[in-house]
Design an enzyme around this catalytic site. Structure first.
Site, PDB file in Angstrom:
ATOM      1  N   GLY A 199       0.806  -1.218   0.000  1.00  0.00           N
ATOM      2  CA  GLY A 199       0.000   0.000   0.000  1.00  0.00           C
ATOM      3  C   GLY A 199       0.836   1.263   0.000  1.00  0.00           C
TER       4      GLY A 199
ATOM      5  CB  CYS B  71     -15.755   0.821 -22.309  1.00  0.00           C
ATOM      6  SG  CYS B  71     -14.781   1.148 -23.773  1.00  0.00           S
TER       7      CYS B  71
ATOM      8  N   GLY C 154     -19.089  -2.895 -21.783  1.00  0.00           N
ATOM      9  CA  GLY C 154     -20.403  -3.146 -21.177  1.00  0.00           C
ATOM     10  C   GLY C 154     -21.515  -2.427 -21.920  1.00  0.00           C
TER      11      GLY C 154
ATOM     12  CG  HIS D   4     -13.364   3.503 -19.349  1.00  0.00           C
ATOM     13  ND1 HIS D   4     -13.574   2.213 -18.925  1.00  0.00           N
ATOM     14  CD2 HIS D   4     -12.913   3.407 -20.617  1.00  0.00           C
ATOM     15  CE1 HIS D   4     -13.248   1.374 -19.903  1.00  0.00           C
ATOM     16  NE2 HIS D   4     -12.837   2.080 -20.928  1.00  0.00           N
TER      17      HIS D   4
ATOM     18  CD  GLU E 267     -14.501   2.962 -15.505  1.00  0.00           C
ATOM     19  OE1 GLU E 267     -15.560   3.474 -15.905  1.00  0.00           O
ATOM     20  OE2 GLU E 267     -13.850   2.125 -16.173  1.00  0.00           O
TER      21      GLU E 267
HETATM   22  N1  GLN Z   1     -12.754  -3.892 -26.618  1.00  0.00           N
HETATM   23  C1  GLN Z   1     -13.617  -2.754 -26.783  1.00  0.00           C
HETATM   24  C2  GLN Z   1     -13.024  -1.713 -27.717  1.00  0.00           C
HETATM   25  O1  GLN Z   1     -11.862  -1.731 -27.975  1.00  0.00           O
HETATM   26  C3  GLN Z   1     -13.950  -2.125 -25.432  1.00  0.00           C
HETATM   27  C4  GLN Z   1     -12.775  -1.479 -24.782  1.00  0.00           C
HETATM   28  C5  GLN Z   1     -12.992  -1.201 -23.320  1.00  0.00           C
HETATM   29  O2  GLN Z   1     -13.892  -1.731 -22.704  1.00  0.00           O
HETATM   30  N2  GLN Z   1     -12.133  -0.370 -22.738  1.00  0.00           N
HETATM   31  O3  GLN Z   1     -13.730  -0.840 -28.171  1.00  0.00           O
END
Ligand code: GLN
Length: 539
Positions: free
Chosen positions: A22, A388, A390, A514, A516
């Site tokens: 950590g 992404c 997902g 993303h 997140e």
């Molecule tokens: N493999 C997918 C792409 O290249 C999604 C990438 C990801 O989830 N960061 O578009």
């Protein structure tokens, strides 16, 4: 460097005994303690591997790849730094041995060192020092936290330690401070913690010419004062500068441990500086309080393919957690391997979830299981957040069902699919190099009023971080819109689908970016916040 003119102080962090204690987190927490005292903080992680960046490494090797605004693909510790200190870093903040060597070798080819023999000392060490000073020069920070990856004693980290040793002399000890983070192993038979490996590690460090100013001793068991005294005595560090750090329930408690042991004060005293303001820990403490005294519970399934290694989804986990905590909810995560769903396993678990997250990913393995999870979420009105990959698989599932053709796919997984609803971006088609060539970093996205996305963000345009090669295939936009797929976020030229959602659903939304990476402990990301709200309502 002119010592007199420069106000920047450098705090170096090294690790001893074992890795994964950590070190990055501790450094990030100390960064927050200093920021709370009114100082501007810069950060740099020095990674001793030969890859230019972690972008081409498997998450099993390295954990998550953290993406910055400028598109740099970096070590996951940069995520800790951004979240704890609440800063936005850039590519200068992550140096790898691969970058250092690539730079020196390319200069050698250009003839910059004509006549000379290129050596680790001074050429590699000079390049490391140049990169450290670059953060100082470009950031105007009062304090720069510099973390050397790996453990003291590793062959790979030696050039970094030598560079740091030289820098301490060049810029002066009154401008540098060295913290060594070590591990105290526990011997069950005698029920005691051992300091010997720490002593050896400090001896190793000193053999390289570096004497630490402070030792942070990590352990899984209570660390008695006598042990700290022993470490102080054997390692030649002041007793006040030996900080015991037992493993905590939540790493958001680390700043309060550092405060308890007056670490920031010790540092300021060393540098003969006064705090510029009183630390305000109320908000942070409210977060820690919500961890210990939650009013609700929420169970979220993360359906991925690297779930054995939670570090692979660390920002996703934290973003869900930030949102849950802001609703005073204790988060239970069900880590579900998408291949298990394919094999008919873990469906009982999935049914326990109040919300489902399908995070990013690459490659064929486990894709159908993620699509099954998306179908289950859509048909059962379970809140779903796709990140992404997902998002792409949410669209694939919707197309299969709406157009009644199970062959719909992304061309990443089926090049010959008759229904390529997700396809390679046109500017990716000619790219063959794999390193740093995806669509990376911050891009704007316009939100369509009246959608879940617009309601969550409460604004018209946002900027989010990306890392992908594939995108929604616009040839299907109209047909799928007619069937109830809503394109709620688009690039300003309206060419690229950034957010899609399902009309007849309490909350089923996927982002090409993303989100997140931009969530903060006291400022949950709007989309995660909306997702958790929906999950709590449905429960
Ligand atoms: N493999 C997918 C792409 O290249 C999604 C990438 C990801 O989830 N960061 O578009």
């Amino acid at each position: 460097m002119d010592k007199q003119d420069n106000h920047t102080k450098f705090i170096f962090f090294t690790g001893g005994v074992v890795s994964s204690v950590g070190k990055g987190l501790t450094a990030a927490a100390l960064g927050r303690c200093l920021k709370e005292r009114g100082f501007k903080i810069g950060v740099q992680k020095l990674d001793p591997y030969l890859n230019v960046d972690p972008g081409t490494m498997s998450p099993y090797q390295h954990g998550e790849v953290f993406v910055l605004d400028d598109g740099a693909e970096t070590d996951l510790d940069l995520g800790h730094y951004e979240r704890f200190i609440d800063v936005r870093l850039n590519k200068n903040s992550n140096v790898t041995t691969g970058q250092v060597y690539a730079e020196v070798i390319s200069r050698e080819r250009q003839g910059d060192y004509l006549g000379g023999t290129i050596q680790v000392i001074p050429h590699i060490t000079n390049e490391i020092k140049r990169r450290i000073m670059k953060v100082a020069d470009s950031s105007d920070a009062d304090y720069i936290l510099i973390e050397v990856g790996g453990t003291v004693g590793d062959i790979e980290s030696q050039p970094y330690l030598e560079a740091i040793r030289q820098l301490r002399n060049e810029i002066g000890r009154d401008h540098t401070f060295h913290i060594h983070v070590t591990w105290l192993p526990y011997i069950g038979a005698t029920d005691e913690l051992k300091t010997k490996p720490t002593q050896h590690s400090v001896r190793e460090l000193r053999s390289m010419g570096i004497t630490p100013n402070m030792i942070i001793a990590r352990a899984d068991h209570p660390i008695e004062e006598a042990l700290c005294e022993k470490i102080a005595l054997f390692c030649d560090v002041e007793k006040k500068a030996v900080v015991p750090m037992q493993t905590l329930d939540s790493y958001y408690e680390v700043p309060s441990v550092l405060e308890k042991y007056h670490v920031a004060e010790y540092l300021l005293q060393y540098f003969n500086q006064a705090a510029q303001k009183e630390p305000q820990w109320q908000q942070w403490n409210a977060l820690v309080d919500a961890i210990h005294h939650p009013e609700h519970e929420v169970t979220i399934a993360i359906v991925g393919k690297y779930v054995e290694l939670h570090d692979a989804y660390i920002s996703v986990r934290e973003a869900i957690n930030h949102a849950a905590l802001s609703h005073q909810a204790r988060l239970h995560i069900l880590w579900i391997h998408s291949c298990e769903l394919e094999n008919g396993q873990r469906w009982d678990d999935l049914q326990q979830a109040a919300g489902i997250v399908v995070p990013g990913g690459f490659g064929q393995r486990g894709i159908e299981g993620k699509i099954m999870a998306a179908r289950y979420a859509r048909e059962n009105h379970i809140p779903y957040l796709g990140l992404c990959l997902g998002m792409q698989l949410m669209v694939v599932e919707f197309t299969r069902s709406a157009l009644q053709d199970e062959k719909a796919n992304s061309t990443e997984f089926d090049e010959k699919t008759p229904l390529p609803v997700i396809d390679l971006m046109p500017d990716q088609k000619t790219i063959t190099d794999k390193g740093g060539t995806m669509r990376l970093g911050l891009y704007p996205c316009n939100l369509v009023p009246g959608t879940h996305a617009a309601r969550a963000y409460q604004c018209q345009q946002v900027e989010e971080r990306h890392r992908h090669r594939y995108e929604f295939n616009n040839a299907y936009r109209e047909r799928l819109a007619e069937k109830g797929l809503v394109f709620s976020g688009l690039s300003p030229d309206e060419r690229l689908v950034e957010i899609a959602e399902i009309k007849e659903h309490p909350f089923m939304l996927g982002t090409q970016f993303h989100p997140e990476f931009l969530s903060r402990p006291n400022r949950p990301h709007p989309l995660f916040d909306a997702f958790i709200r929906a999950a709590l309502q449905g429960d």
